[in-house]
Design a protein around this motif. Structure first.
Motif, PDB file in Angstrom:
ATOM      1  N   ASN A 148       0.851  -1.184   0.000  1.00 32.11           N
ATOM      2  CA  ASN A 148       0.000   0.000   0.000  1.00 32.11           C
ATOM      3  C   ASN A 148       0.892   1.240   0.000  1.00 32.11           C
ATOM      4  OD1 ASN A 148      -2.002   1.903   0.269  1.00 32.11           O
ATOM      5  ND2 ASN A 148      -2.555   1.351   2.364  1.00 32.11           N
ATOM      6  N   HIS A 150       0.146   4.244  -0.518  1.00 29.71           N
ATOM      7  CA  HIS A 150      -0.508   5.439   0.008  1.00 29.71           C
ATOM      8  C   HIS A 150      -0.708   5.353   1.515  1.00 29.71           C
ATOM      9  CE1 HIS A 150      -1.268   6.788  -4.079  1.00 29.71           C
ATOM     10  NE2 HIS A 150      -1.792   5.612  -4.355  1.00 29.71           N
ATOM     11  N   ARG A 151      -0.012   4.450   2.168  1.00 31.66           N
ATOM     12  CA  ARG A 151      -0.160   4.276   3.613  1.00 31.66           C
ATOM     13  C   ARG A 151       0.361   5.503   4.353  1.00 31.66           C
ATOM     14  NH1 ARG A 151       2.988   1.030   7.559  1.00 31.66           N
ATOM     15  NH2 ARG A 151       1.542   0.144   9.094  1.00 31.66           N
ATOM     16  N   GLN A 152      -0.482   6.097   5.200  1.00 34.54           N
ATOM     17  CA  GLN A 152      -0.129   7.338   5.880  1.00 34.54           C
ATOM     18  C   GLN A 152       0.047   7.173   7.382  1.00 34.54           C
ATOM     19  OE1 GLN A 152      -3.132  10.165   4.770  1.00 34.54           O
ATOM     20  NE2 GLN A 152      -2.414  10.332   2.662  1.00 34.54           N
ATOM     21  N   SER A 153      -0.432   6.090   7.953  1.00 36.00           N
ATOM     22  CA  SER A 153      -0.271   5.868   9.383  1.00 36.00           C
ATOM     23  C   SER A 153      -0.031   4.388   9.633  1.00 36.00           C
ATOM     24  CB  SER A 153      -1.510   6.333  10.153  1.00 36.00           C
ATOM     25  OG  SER A 153      -2.617   5.492   9.896  1.00 36.00           O
ATOM     26  N   ASP A 156      -3.009   1.992   8.945  1.00 35.18           N
ATOM     27  CA  ASP A 156      -3.456   1.684   7.587  1.00 35.18           C
ATOM     28  C   ASP A 156      -2.937   0.315   7.158  1.00 35.18           C
ATOM     29  OD1 ASP A 156      -4.652   4.118   7.533  1.00 35.18           O
ATOM     30  OD2 ASP A 156      -3.047   5.107   6.404  1.00 35.18           O
ATOM     31  N   GLU A 157      -3.615  -0.279   6.194  1.00 31.26           N
ATOM     32  CA  GLU A 157      -3.223  -1.601   5.708  1.00 31.26           C
ATOM     33  C   GLU A 157      -1.865  -1.536   5.030  1.00 31.26           C
ATOM     34  OE1 GLU A 157      -6.690  -2.186   3.212  1.00 31.26           O
ATOM     35  OE2 GLU A 157      -7.357  -3.801   4.516  1.00 31.26           O
ATOM     36  N   ARG A 158      -1.027  -2.516   5.334  1.00 33.03           N
ATOM     37  CA  ARG A 158       0.290  -2.582   4.703  1.00 33.03           C
ATOM     38  C   ARG A 158       0.202  -3.087   3.259  1.00 33.03           C
ATOM     39  NH1 ARG A 158       4.525  -2.132   8.154  1.00 33.03           N
ATOM     40  NH2 ARG A 158       5.874  -3.183   6.649  1.00 33.03           N
ATOM     41  N   SER A 160      -2.571  -4.194  -0.125  1.00 32.40           N
ATOM     42  CA  SER A 160      -3.903  -4.108  -0.713  1.00 32.40           C
ATOM     43  C   SER A 160      -4.049  -5.204  -1.758  1.00 32.40           C
ATOM     44  CB  SER A 160      -4.124  -2.733  -1.356  1.00 32.40           C
ATOM     45  OG  SER A 160      -3.156  -2.493  -2.372  1.00 32.40           O
ATOM     46  N   SER A 251     -10.932  -5.224   1.969  1.00 36.30           N
ATOM     47  CA  SER A 251     -10.173  -4.111   2.514  1.00 36.30           C
ATOM     48  C   SER A 251     -10.928  -3.552   3.712  1.00 36.30           C
ATOM     49  CB  SER A 251      -9.978  -3.017   1.447  1.00 36.30           C
ATOM     50  OG  SER A 251      -9.406  -1.858   2.010  1.00 36.30           O
ATOM     51  N   LEU A 253     -11.074  -0.422   4.374  1.00 35.85           N
ATOM     52  CA  LEU A 253     -11.308   0.990   4.104  1.00 35.85           C
ATOM     53  C   LEU A 253     -12.711   1.419   4.519  1.00 35.85           C
ATOM     54  CD1 LEU A 253     -10.575   3.719   2.848  1.00 35.85           C
ATOM     55  CD2 LEU A 253     -11.295   2.810   0.635  1.00 35.85           C
ATOM     56  N   GLU A 256     -13.161   1.618   8.281  1.00 37.89           N
ATOM     57  CA  GLU A 256     -12.553   2.812   8.841  1.00 37.89           C
ATOM     58  C   GLU A 256     -13.405   4.045   8.554  1.00 37.89           C
ATOM     59  OE1 GLU A 256      -8.695   2.970   7.175  1.00 37.89           O
ATOM     60  OE2 GLU A 256      -7.984   1.123   8.137  1.00 37.89           O
TER      61      GLU A 256
END
Length: 310
Positions: A148, A150-153, A156-158, A160, A251, A253, A256
């Motif tokens: 992933n 686009h992982r920001q934290s 978040d999923e490692r 996809s 996912s 997503l 969340e």
């Protein structure tokens, strides 16, 4: 005409153009250290930084890049305006220049290429001792997960996916498709792929039907066994809404997004009260503190009025 194969690096993959990225990092660090807080003068340091990088001995071929390109050593920092050139465009000097270029092409460049190949082989052998290196490409039709990017934290999923390998590019990257057989918008390198099922095994698995989630509208159960009421895309009848567990989703997503909406987009929102008595106790404590503050204010007002009267 020069026999150069023009290739583009993949997005989110700086390792695909690692040499250039590394030298960009070196140039930036040198310029930043030279600025000493005066950021507007960064362009004044480009030329000296480039010269410093070009005259530095390279680990790859044990020579200076400047000397390899121009077939001579760089000049020192001195005034050469009054120095007579050692070579000119006369016929005798032209022969010397030609002989020097021939020596560089026949002796220097082949030796440099040999040193580069030896250094690269040694580095690769050392790299293989501590890293897993794939000799063959993953077979077409295999199921994979991708990093992933686009992982920001940390929450978040490692990875996809899953995706299916559809083919390869000439640069040995992968062309992937999703569960609906739609092509992924970008090609993916090997280091961003994790194999979850080979093509031989995936052919023997019965494909399950997958539906697209429009939104999660409710939940039930506790933190260990949450179930979510799903509104499926294209199914607007309430009878088509179904309860699903977290493991049913490809996912997290939408889960969340549901909790963000549930908490008013406040991830640090206080949890709901567990019992009515707990809520009553909290309210009683608030009233007690409110009365105490009111008593303090009233006393302060009385002191102020007494002072004014005096």
């Amino acid at each position: 005409m020069s026999g150069i194969d023009r290739r583009l690096s993949l997005p989110y993959t700086p390792t695909g153009n690692s040499v250039t990225e590394r030298f960009v990092g070196i140039a930036k660090s040198v310029i930043v250290k030279s600025l000493k807080g005066r950021h507007a003068d960064w362009d004044l340091y480009l030329n000296p930084t480039q010269l410093a990088m070009n005259i530095k001995y390279s680990k790859l071929h044990k020579s200076r890049p400047y000397s390899i390109v121009f077939n001579r050593q760089p000049n020192d920092f001195a005034d050469y305006s009054k120095v007579t050139p050692t070579l000119s465009l006369m016929k005798a000097d032209t022969k010397k220049i030609h002989d020097r270029l021939a020596f560089a092409q026949e002796v220097v460049i082949p030796q440099i290429a040999k040193l580069i190949k030896t250094t690269q082989d040694n580095d690769h052998a050392r790299f293989e001792k501590s890293h897993k290196v794939l000799k063959d490409m993953y077979p077409i039709g295999s199921k994979v997960m991708i990093v992933n990017v686009h992982r920001q934290s940390k929450l978040d999923e490692r990875y996809s996916g899953p995706f299916t390998i559809k083919g390869y590019t000439k640069n040995k990257s992968y062309i992937l498709t999703d569960r609906l057989d739609n092509l992924l918008s970008r090609d993916v390198p090997t280091q961003q792929i994790k194999l979850i099922q080979s093509s031989a095994a995936s052919q023997n698995v019965v494909k399950d039907k997958h539906y697209e989630v429009q939104a999660i509208i409710a939940h039930r159960g506790g933190p260990i066994n949450y179930e979510y009421l799903v509104h499926w895309l294209g199914y607007n009848d309430e009878a088509d809404h179904t309860w699903q567990t977290a493991s049913d989703f490809d996912s997290s997503l939408h889960i969340e997004l549901y909790w963000q909406r549930r908490n008013g987009n406040n991830t640090k929102a206080a949890p709901l009260a567990k019992t009515v008595n707990h809520t009553i106790r909290k309210k009683a404590n608030r009233d007690k503190h409110s009365n105490k503050n009111a008593h303090i204010i009233t006393r302060s007002q009385r002191l102020l009025e007494a002072k004014q009267q005096k």
